[in-house]
Write an enzyme that holds these catalytic residues in place. Structure first.
Site, PDB file in Angstrom:
ATOM      1  N   LYS A  66       0.810  -1.230   0.000  1.00 15.22           N
ATOM      2  CA  LYS A  66       0.000   0.000   0.000  1.00 15.22           C
ATOM      3  C   LYS A  66       0.843   1.280   0.000  1.00 15.22           C
ATOM      4  O   LYS A  66       0.428   2.279  -0.575  1.00 15.22           O
ATOM      5  CB  LYS A  66      -0.955   0.004   1.201  1.00 15.22           C
ATOM      6  CG  LYS A  66      -2.105  -0.982   1.035  1.00 15.22           C
ATOM      7  CD  LYS A  66      -3.114  -0.853   2.162  1.00 15.22           C
ATOM      8  CE  LYS A  66      -4.180  -1.923   2.061  1.00 15.22           C
ATOM      9  NZ  LYS A  66      -5.246  -1.791   3.049  1.00 15.22           N
ATOM     10  N   ASP A 103      -9.961   2.947   2.263  1.00 18.81           N
ATOM     11  CA  ASP A 103     -10.107   2.177   3.516  1.00 18.81           C
ATOM     12  C   ASP A 103     -10.807   2.987   4.617  1.00 18.81           C
ATOM     13  O   ASP A 103     -11.747   2.509   5.249  1.00 18.81           O
ATOM     14  CB  ASP A 103      -8.726   1.741   4.039  1.00 18.81           C
ATOM     15  CG  ASP A 103      -8.196   0.509   3.325  1.00 18.81           C
ATOM     16  OD1 ASP A 103      -9.013  -0.285   2.808  1.00 18.81           O
ATOM     17  OD2 ASP A 103      -6.963   0.336   3.286  1.00 18.81           O
ATOM     18  N   ALA A 129      -1.735   1.922  15.384  1.00 19.30           N
ATOM     19  CA  ALA A 129      -1.169   3.065  14.650  1.00 19.30           C
ATOM     20  C   ALA A 129      -0.541   2.597  13.344  1.00 19.30           C
ATOM     21  O   ALA A 129       0.396   3.205  12.836  1.00 19.30           O
ATOM     22  CB  ALA A 129      -0.148   3.790  15.522  1.00 19.30           C
ATOM     23  N   GLY A 239     -15.367  -6.076  11.078  1.00 19.11           N
ATOM     24  CA  GLY A 239     -14.763  -5.421   9.922  1.00 19.11           C
ATOM     25  C   GLY A 239     -15.365  -5.759   8.564  1.00 19.11           C
ATOM     26  O   GLY A 239     -14.874  -5.267   7.544  1.00 19.11           O
TER      27      GLY A 239
HETATM   28  P1  NAP Z   1      -0.109  -2.792  10.210  1.00 17.38           P
HETATM   29  O1  NAP Z   1       0.144  -1.547   9.455  1.00 17.38           O
HETATM   30  O2  NAP Z   1       0.891  -3.887  10.153  1.00 17.38           O
HETATM   31  O3  NAP Z   1      -0.319  -2.368  11.766  1.00 17.38           O
HETATM   32  C1  NAP Z   1      -0.473  -3.357  12.753  1.00 17.38           C
HETATM   33  C2  NAP Z   1      -0.923  -2.716  14.061  1.00 17.38           C
HETATM   34  O4  NAP Z   1      -1.186  -3.794  14.994  1.00 17.38           O
HETATM   35  C3  NAP Z   1       0.128  -1.830  14.726  1.00 17.38           C
HETATM   36  O5  NAP Z   1      -0.515  -0.808  15.453  1.00 17.38           O
HETATM   37  C4  NAP Z   1       0.819  -2.829  15.668  1.00 17.38           C
HETATM   38  O6  NAP Z   1       1.439  -2.220  16.790  1.00 17.38           O
HETATM   39  C5  NAP Z   1      -0.362  -3.620  16.159  1.00 17.38           C
HETATM   40  N1  NAP Z   1       0.021  -4.924  16.677  1.00 17.38           N
HETATM   41  C6  NAP Z   1       0.456  -6.004  15.967  1.00 17.38           C
HETATM   42  N2  NAP Z   1       0.694  -7.055  16.804  1.00 17.38           N
HETATM   43  C7  NAP Z   1       0.396  -6.613  18.056  1.00 17.38           C
HETATM   44  C8  NAP Z   1       0.431  -7.227  19.338  1.00 17.38           C
HETATM   45  N3  NAP Z   1       0.819  -8.499  19.505  1.00 17.38           N
HETATM   46  N4  NAP Z   1       0.019  -6.495  20.403  1.00 17.38           N
HETATM   47  C9  NAP Z   1      -0.383  -5.208  20.253  1.00 17.38           C
HETATM   48  N5  NAP Z   1      -0.431  -4.563  19.069  1.00 17.38           N
HETATM   49  C10 NAP Z   1      -0.034  -5.272  17.971  1.00 17.38           C
HETATM   50  O7  NAP Z   1      -1.481  -3.469   9.785  1.00 17.38           O
HETATM   51  P2  NAP Z   1      -2.793  -2.746   9.189  1.00 17.38           P
HETATM   52  O8  NAP Z   1      -2.703  -2.711   7.714  1.00 17.38           O
HETATM   53  O9  NAP Z   1      -3.015  -1.483   9.949  1.00 17.38           O
HETATM   54  O10 NAP Z   1      -3.921  -3.842   9.547  1.00 17.38           O
HETATM   55  C11 NAP Z   1      -4.312  -4.061  10.885  1.00 17.38           C
HETATM   56  C12 NAP Z   1      -5.511  -4.990  10.930  1.00 17.38           C
HETATM   57  O11 NAP Z   1      -6.611  -4.401  10.265  1.00 17.38           O
HETATM   58  C13 NAP Z   1      -5.279  -6.348  10.239  1.00 17.38           C
HETATM   59  O12 NAP Z   1      -5.864  -7.332  11.039  1.00 17.38           O
HETATM   60  C14 NAP Z   1      -6.055  -6.207   8.939  1.00 17.38           C
HETATM   61  O13 NAP Z   1      -6.554  -7.444   8.467  1.00 17.38           O
HETATM   62  C15 NAP Z   1      -7.199  -5.321   9.363  1.00 17.38           C
HETATM   63  N6  NAP Z   1      -7.761  -4.541   8.227  1.00 17.38           N
HETATM   64  C16 NAP Z   1      -9.079  -4.702   7.957  1.00 17.38           C
HETATM   65  C17 NAP Z   1      -9.646  -3.997   6.900  1.00 17.38           C
HETATM   66  C18 NAP Z   1     -11.098  -4.166   6.577  1.00 17.38           C
HETATM   67  O14 NAP Z   1     -11.507  -3.804   5.456  1.00 17.38           O
HETATM   68  N7  NAP Z   1     -11.915  -4.650   7.476  1.00 17.38           N
HETATM   69  C19 NAP Z   1      -8.852  -3.132   6.120  1.00 17.38           C
HETATM   70  C20 NAP Z   1      -7.498  -2.977   6.449  1.00 17.38           C
HETATM   71  C21 NAP Z   1      -6.966  -3.706   7.518  1.00 17.38           C
HETATM   72  P3  NAP Z   1       3.014  -1.789  16.753  1.00 17.38           P
HETATM   73  O15 NAP Z   1       3.035  -0.467  16.065  1.00 17.38           O
HETATM   74  O16 NAP Z   1       3.381  -1.735  18.173  1.00 17.38           O
HETATM   75  O17 NAP Z   1       3.720  -2.864  15.984  1.00 17.38           O
END
Ligand code: NAP
Length: 275
Positions: A66, A103, A129, A239
């Site tokens: 992305k 999104d 974040a 979601g």
């Molecule tokens: P990302 O950029 O990789 O961010 C991951 C986030 O999760 C960060 O804030 C990270 O914290 C946190 N995290 C990961 N493991 C953790 C843990 N063990 N304990 C606490 N915090 C943790 O991912 P993203 O693209 O934002 O996606 C996040 C989620 O949203 C995914 O599950 C994805 O499938 C979902 N999503 C859904 C949709 C939808 O259409 N429904 C769209 C987009 C994403 P740190 O900064 O501390 O690493």
């Protein structure tokens, strides 16, 4: 001539976008196909060139491309530029590539479909974040939600996002202590996704009843976080709606047509074992 569209990512086999968009193309009488394309990070530039040369009309972009895709596009909308992430590419009439991000607005549309505007005027707790939190944060601000407090496991990232959104921040443990003051809570971390990682980024047990609590994960349909929030009296949303609405905005940008989101949310919910 038949048009074709795609979604690129790594992994990509699990994506539900092909089924969703193919259904919408057929339903709206459009002669088009939509296919998943597995693209690894080291082949992104080549893939973008190929998509353009092979006449793809537009595509979605998912993890992990992305942000990286931005440098291969000709133009992106100011909103996606601020967020530093693109999830939709439209091939313009002159062949140039235009990037957007649907999104965040997909999340807000889903929220308002389920709860009207009852989240407006509420204190918002945004957990996470990463890329999704950024999109949602920007959309919430531009749609008039807030005040927002950002929290995250890595505090520095919450601080950075809060700075961009002119929002507040606090350590995640403090948010758990003060959780009853928030009327809208949005869980955007990957904790609880695909049943792989059980657990919760924070415990929602002490929310006030009727707090709107969202988790943007849709597989499982109800994460442990959402289950605990529901048991504590929260009004919950998963979601699926965000996923369908972000796709609907992409579809609209490619075709000018508004697809049926309600029926699609039901179909995907059933597919994931819900009712
Ligand atoms: P990302 O950029 O990789 O961010 C991951 C986030 O999760 C960060 O804030 C990270 O914290 C946190 N995290 C990961 N493991 C953790 C843990 N063990 N304990 C606490 N915090 C943790 O991912 P993203 O693209 O934002 O996606 C996040 C989620 O949203 C995914 O599950 C994805 O499938 C979902 N999503 C859904 C949709 C939808 O259409 N429904 C769209 C987009 C994403 P740190 O900064 O501390 O690493």
């Amino acid at each position: 001539m038949k048009k074709w569209f795609a979604v690129i990512g790594d992994p990509i086999a699990q994506s539900m976008s092909p089924d969703m968009h193919s259904h919408w193309f057929a339903k709206n009488g459009l002669d088009a196909v939509y296919i998943p394309v597995h693209v690894t990070a080291d082949r992104l530039e080549q893939a973008v060139r190929s998509l353009r040369e092979l006449g793809c009309s537009g595509w979605n972009v998912t993890v992990p491309h992305k942000s990286a895709i931005i440098e291969y596009l000709d133009d992106i909308d100011p909103y996606a530029r601020k967020m530093g992430a693109v999830n939709t590419v439209r091939v313009m009439e002159d062949g140039s590539l235009f990037g957007m991000n649907t999104d965040g607005i997909g999340f807000v549309r889903s929220l308002e479909e389920q709860f009207a505007e009852s989240g407006k005027g509420q204190e918002v707790l945004l957990i996470g974040a990463g890329g999704a939190a950024r999109g949602i944060g920007y959309a919430l601000v531009s749609e008039g939600y807030g005040p927002i407090t950002c929290v995250n496991r890595t505090y520095a990232k919450a601080e950075r996002l809060a700075g961009e959104l002119h929002a507040g921040t606090m350590p995640i443990e403090d948010a758990a202590e003060q959780i009853a003051k928030f009327g809208l809570i949005i869980q955007t971390t990957s904790v609880g996704m695909n049943f792989a990682e059980n657990g919760m980024p924070l415990d929602p047990a002490r929310i006030k009843p009727e707090t709107v609590v969202c988790d943007i994960i849709y597989n499982p349909l109800e994460t442990q976080f959402l289950e605990q929030a529901r048991k504590a009296g929260g009004l919950t949303m998963n979601g699926v709606g965000m996923f369908v609405h972000q796709g609907a905005r992409s579809f609209e940008s490619w075709t000018g047509m508004e697809p049926d989101t309600k029926q699609m949310i039901e179909t995907i919910t059933k597919k994931l074992g819900g009712i």
